[in-house]
Design a protein around this motif. Sequence first.
Motif, PDB file in Angstrom:
ATOM      1  N   GLN A   1      24.411   4.573 -10.756  1.00 55.95           N
ATOM      2  CA  GLN A   1      25.588   4.139 -11.508  1.00 55.95           C
ATOM      3  C   GLN A   1      26.206   5.280 -12.309  1.00 55.95           C
ATOM      4  N   ASN A   2      25.383   6.193 -12.783  1.00 56.16           N
ATOM      5  CA  ASN A   2      25.923   7.313 -13.557  1.00 56.16           C
ATOM      6  C   ASN A   2      26.895   8.146 -12.723  1.00 56.16           C
ATOM      7  N   TYR A   3      26.532   8.383 -11.478  1.00 59.18           N
ATOM      8  CA  TYR A   3      27.415   9.175 -10.616  1.00 59.18           C
ATOM      9  C   TYR A   3      28.694   8.403 -10.282  1.00 59.18           C
ATOM     10  N   GLN A   4      28.566   7.122 -10.037  1.00 62.48           N
ATOM     11  CA  GLN A   4      29.753   6.309  -9.764  1.00 62.48           C
ATOM     12  C   GLN A   4      30.683   6.276 -10.979  1.00 62.48           C
ATOM     13  N   ASP A   5      30.100   6.194 -12.179  1.00 65.42           N
ATOM     14  CA  ASP A   5      30.915   6.242 -13.396  1.00 65.42           C
ATOM     15  C   ASP A   5      31.613   7.591 -13.535  1.00 65.42           C
ATOM     16  N   ALA A   6      30.897   8.664 -13.195  1.00 67.28           N
ATOM     17  CA  ALA A   6      31.497  10.000 -13.290  1.00 67.28           C
ATOM     18  C   ALA A   6      32.723  10.109 -12.393  1.00 67.28           C
ATOM     19  N   LEU A   7      32.631   9.609 -11.168  1.00 67.86           N
ATOM     20  CA  LEU A   7      33.784   9.626 -10.265  1.00 67.86           C
ATOM     21  C   LEU A   7      34.934   8.800 -10.824  1.00 67.86           C
ATOM     22  N   GLU A   8      34.602   7.673 -11.443  1.00 68.78           N
ATOM     23  CA  GLU A   8      35.648   6.833 -12.045  1.00 68.78           C
ATOM     24  C   GLU A   8      36.368   7.576 -13.165  1.00 68.78           C
ATOM     25  N   TYR A   9      35.621   8.269 -14.005  1.00 68.30           N
ATOM     26  CA  TYR A   9      36.240   8.990 -15.117  1.00 68.30           C
ATOM     27  C   TYR A   9      37.114  10.146 -14.619  1.00 68.30           C
ATOM     28  N   VAL A  10      36.665  10.838 -13.570  1.00 65.36           N
ATOM     29  CA  VAL A  10      37.488  11.914 -13.013  1.00 65.36           C
ATOM     30  C   VAL A  10      38.785  11.344 -12.456  1.00 65.36           C
ATOM     31  N   ALA A  11      38.686  10.210 -11.766  1.00 71.35           N
ATOM     32  CA  ALA A  11      39.887   9.577 -11.215  1.00 71.35           C
ATOM     33  C   ALA A  11      40.865   9.184 -12.323  1.00 71.35           C
ATOM     34  N   ARG A  12      40.347   8.800 -13.480  1.00 70.89           N
ATOM     35  CA  ARG A  12      41.218   8.451 -14.606  1.00 70.89           C
ATOM     36  C   ARG A  12      41.862   9.689 -15.224  1.00 70.89           C
ATOM     37  N   ALA A  13      41.207  10.837 -15.076  1.00 69.13           N
ATOM     38  CA  ALA A  13      41.757  12.072 -15.652  1.00 69.13           C
ATOM     39  C   ALA A  13      42.830  12.696 -14.782  1.00 69.13           C
ATOM     40  N   LEU A  14      42.713  12.576 -13.450  1.00 70.12           N
ATOM     41  CA  LEU A  14      43.598  13.299 -12.541  1.00 70.12           C
ATOM     42  C   LEU A  14      45.085  13.011 -12.733  1.00 70.12           C
ATOM     43  N   PRO A  15      45.522  11.793 -13.078  1.00 63.57           N
ATOM     44  CA  PRO A  15      46.959  11.591 -13.304  1.00 63.57           C
ATOM     45  C   PRO A  15      47.539  12.452 -14.423  1.00 63.57           C
ATOM     46  N   HIS A  16      46.700  12.975 -15.301  1.00 68.51           N
ATOM     47  CA  HIS A  16      47.166  13.828 -16.399  1.00 68.51           C
ATOM     48  C   HIS A  16      47.088  15.311 -16.053  1.00 68.51           C
ATOM     49  N   ALA A  17      46.767  15.633 -14.800  1.00 63.49           N
ATOM     50  CA  ALA A  17      46.518  17.029 -14.439  1.00 63.49           C
ATOM     51  C   ALA A  17      47.756  17.904 -14.598  1.00 63.49           C
ATOM     52  N   ASP A  18      48.944  17.401 -14.221  1.00 63.27           N
ATOM     53  CA  ASP A  18      50.147  18.233 -14.278  1.00 63.27           C
ATOM     54  C   ASP A  18      50.390  18.784 -15.673  1.00 63.27           C
ATOM     55  N   ARG A  19      50.217  17.941 -16.687  1.00 62.60           N
ATOM     56  CA  ARG A  19      50.444  18.378 -18.071  1.00 62.60           C
ATOM     57  C   ARG A  19      49.234  19.114 -18.639  1.00 62.60           C
ATOM     58  N   ALA A  20      48.041  18.649 -18.301  1.00 64.21           N
ATOM     59  CA  ALA A  20      46.837  19.280 -18.861  1.00 64.21           C
ATOM     60  C   ALA A  20      46.643  20.700 -18.335  1.00 64.21           C
ATOM     61  N   LEU A  21      47.010  20.947 -17.079  1.00 64.06           N
ATOM     62  CA  LEU A  21      46.817  22.260 -16.469  1.00 64.06           C
ATOM     63  C   LEU A  21      48.093  23.092 -16.469  1.00 64.06           C
ATOM     64  N   MET A  22      49.068  22.701 -17.271  1.00 67.81           N
ATOM     65  CA  MET A  22      50.325  23.448 -17.321  1.00 67.81           C
ATOM     66  C   MET A  22      50.090  24.856 -17.854  1.00 67.81           C
ATOM     67  N   PRO A  23      50.530  25.887 -17.133  1.00 73.14           N
ATOM     68  CA  PRO A  23      50.250  27.268 -17.547  1.00 73.14           C
ATOM     69  C   PRO A  23      50.915  27.638 -18.863  1.00 73.14           C
TER      70      PRO A  23
ATOM     71  N   LEU B   1      36.670  22.490 -18.264  1.00 75.33           N
ATOM     72  CA  LEU B   1      35.980  21.212 -18.100  1.00 75.33           C
ATOM     73  C   LEU B   1      35.869  20.829 -16.629  1.00 75.33           C
ATOM     74  N   LEU B   2      36.922  21.070 -15.861  1.00 75.46           N
ATOM     75  CA  LEU B   2      36.873  20.747 -14.440  1.00 75.46           C
ATOM     76  C   LEU B   2      35.842  21.629 -13.727  1.00 75.46           C
ATOM     77  N   THR B   3      35.718  22.881 -14.156  1.00 75.58           N
ATOM     78  CA  THR B   3      34.707  23.772 -13.567  1.00 75.58           C
ATOM     79  C   THR B   3      33.302  23.273 -13.885  1.00 75.58           C
ATOM     80  N   GLN B   4      33.083  22.848 -15.118  1.00 73.60           N
ATOM     81  CA  GLN B   4      31.773  22.305 -15.472  1.00 73.60           C
ATOM     82  C   GLN B   4      31.432  21.093 -14.607  1.00 73.60           C
TER      83      GLN B   4
END
Length: 670
Positions: free
Chosen positions: A248-270, A281-284
Motif C-alpha cells: 500500500q505504501n508504494y501505491q500511495d506514493a504513485l497516487e501522490y506523484v499523480a496529484r503533483a504532476l498537474p502542478h509541474a508547469d508552474r513548479a518547474l518553471m525556469p 524532490l523529483l530526483t529523490q
Amino acid sequence: MPPRSSSFTDTPLLRVSRPVSACSRCRAAKCDGKLPACTACEKAGRENECSSANDQFARGKERSYVAALELRIEKLEKRLAYARSRKASVALHDPDAPPAIEPSRKDSLAFIRAAILRKAARNRENSDVNSLVSDFGYLSVSATTRDFEPSEVNLTFARVVLAASTNDPVPEPRTSTLPPEQTARDLVKFYQSSFLALYPAFSSSSLTIIVDSLYQESPRPLTSPQYWLFWMVLAVASAARSRSKSDQNYQDALEYVARALPHADRALMPGYLTQIQSLFLLTQYAMLDPAHFDSWNLIGFTARAVVDLGLHQDPPNMSSMDQEDLDARRRVFYCVYALDRAISMVHARAFSFYDDAISVELPSPNTDKDSDRPPPDPSVPLFKLRQLQSGWYQTLVQGDPDDPLSDGTAFIWQKCLEMREWAESLPTDLPAAVRERFELELHYSYVYCIAPSARVPQLTAHGRKLIFEHAIMYIDKVYEMAKASRDSAFSTYHDALRAFFMGSQFVAVLRDAADTVLSNTRTPASFYVQGQGQIPPPPLPSRNDRNSVDNLQRSLQCLERVKLTLQVYGERWENALGLKGTFEVMSAEVLENLKARRVMRDMGATGVDHPLVQQLQPQQHMTFVSGPNPAMQQPSMPQQHPVPPAYQGQDPRWMNVDLTRIVHGGHHSG
C-alpha cells in the motif's frame, strides 16, 4: 520655464507660437491663427465652427489646435495611468515568485500585469547575474524562458523534463481529496527526520506551514510550487516506507506523484529557486522508483538549473546579504551537489560540473534556535564527505586514462587518510541512524577509492586486504538494513547498485589473491610501506566478531548475504533481481573454490580426496598472490594451502569486474 511637476503633467500649459492650418473659408484669405477662433470667423459669426474640426476642414488639414491637444492629452493620461498601475503591481508582488494563477489571454489587463511581473523579475535577475558574470567570467543563463506561458500547445520546460526522464507513465490519480491529516503529518515528520535532515533543500518550517494551511477549517489556496512540495514530500516518504512494489505504501506514493504532476508547469518553471527545489524532490523520488523516473537525467536537469541561476558561485556582495538568506542559498546548492556526486558515482559516470567551476562556501550548521541543546546538523558533514569523494573520483575515474599517476598508491593513501580524519571529526551525538549511514558511506568510499581505476590500475596486497574487510563490513550492515522493518532503515535503488558493486569488488580480490585475503593473520599496514617518507596506508578496520570467525567462513557468508540483499531489494525493484542473477554468475567459480577450501579445512589433509574437490578443474581452486604486472608484485602473505607451481600466475579470465560495463549494460534504470 516653470519646473516640471505632477500637476504640470495633469494640466499642461497650452501656448500657440505660430499659426496653424487655415479653415476652408479662410484659405483664400489671410488667417491670423488666433485661438480659439480666428478673427475672420469671429466677424462672420462662426466662432464655434472654427474652434473644432468638422467637414469644412480639408482632410488631414484640421486647423483646431485645441482638438489636437485634447487628443494628445487623452493619450498621455492613458499612458500615465498605465505607468502608475504598473508601479503598483510590481510593488505588491514578489518578483521572485511565479504568478499563482495563469492569466487568460482574453483578460488583457491580467495578461499585461503578468507580463509586467515577468519583466520586472527578469530585470532584477539580470542585474544579479551580471554581477556574477563580471566576477566569474562565464555563466550560462537562460532566464528568458520565463516568457513561455504554460498552455495546451506550448512545450514547456516541465514537459521537456518529464518526457526525457519518465520511464513508465504514472497512473492517473484515483481521488481528488486530501489524505487524512494524521497520515499526512506522519509522512511529513518521517521525511523531515530521514531526508530533510541530510538534504535541507528547503526549510522545515515552510513545509509545516503548507500542511497547516491545507488542513485548517478554511484552507488557504496555495501556489503550484507549494502543492508540488506537499505532494512530492508525501510521495518520497511513502516510497521510502515501501517494502514491496505491490504494498500500500508504494501505491500511495504513485497516487501522490499523480496529484503533483498537474502542478509541474508552474513548479518547474525556469528562473526561480522553487524550480530547483521541485526538481530536487523529483530526483529523490526517482531514486526510490526507477520504474517510473530516471534519476540520472533528473539530477542533470537540476544541476543545470543551479548553474543557470548562478548558485554555483557565492554572490560578490555577500557581505551585505542577510546571513540566513546566504546560508539557505548555499544549502540548496550543496544539496544538489551532494546528490549529483552520489548518483554519478553509483552509475560510474561523469559529474554534471567540475569542482573547479564552484566557489561556494559551506553553509553554517542548521540549528534549532528554540532549543537549549539543538541536535547536530548532519548535512554539513555529508557535504564535506561529498567534497572528498569528488576530489579523488575526478582524478581516478574522470582523469585521462592514458596518463597514469606517477605514484598512485601514495595518492590513494592520502585520500583514505582524509576520509579517516573526516570520520574522526564527526559529532559524537549524531543520531544512531545517521551515524550508521555515514559508516556505510565510509566503507563504500574506501573500496571505491582503492579499487583498480584507469589511472591506478594496480592493487597492492594491503589494498586487497582493505577491500576484503570493508566490503564484508558494508555487506553485513546493508544486509541488516535491507531486512529491517523499522522506519529509519529505508533504502533506495542506489543501495542495490552499491551492494552489487561491493560484492563484485569482493569477488575480484578473491579471484586475484585468495591466499592473501583469506589469511587470518592481520599483517600490520607498515609491512606494505615501500620506503621512507611515504604516507602510511590506512589500518585494517576493527572487526565486530573479535576475530572469532575465520576469513573463509566470513567470505562464504558475505557472498550469500550479497545475494540475499539483492533478493530483498528485488521485491521492490525488479532490476535488482537482474543484478542478483549477474552476481550469481560472476561469483560461481569463487564460491565453488571457497567450498572446496572449507572441505579441505574440515577434513584435513585427506580432504583432497573428497568428491567436491576432485570434480573441480585445477584452475577453479587455484589462487594468485602476485598482481597482473610482475613489476608491481607486493610481498605475499604466508599461504594456508600451497599452490602447485604449474598453476601459479595470472589467468586472463580472472580479472577485476568492470562496473561501468555491467551497469551500462542494462542493469540500471536510474
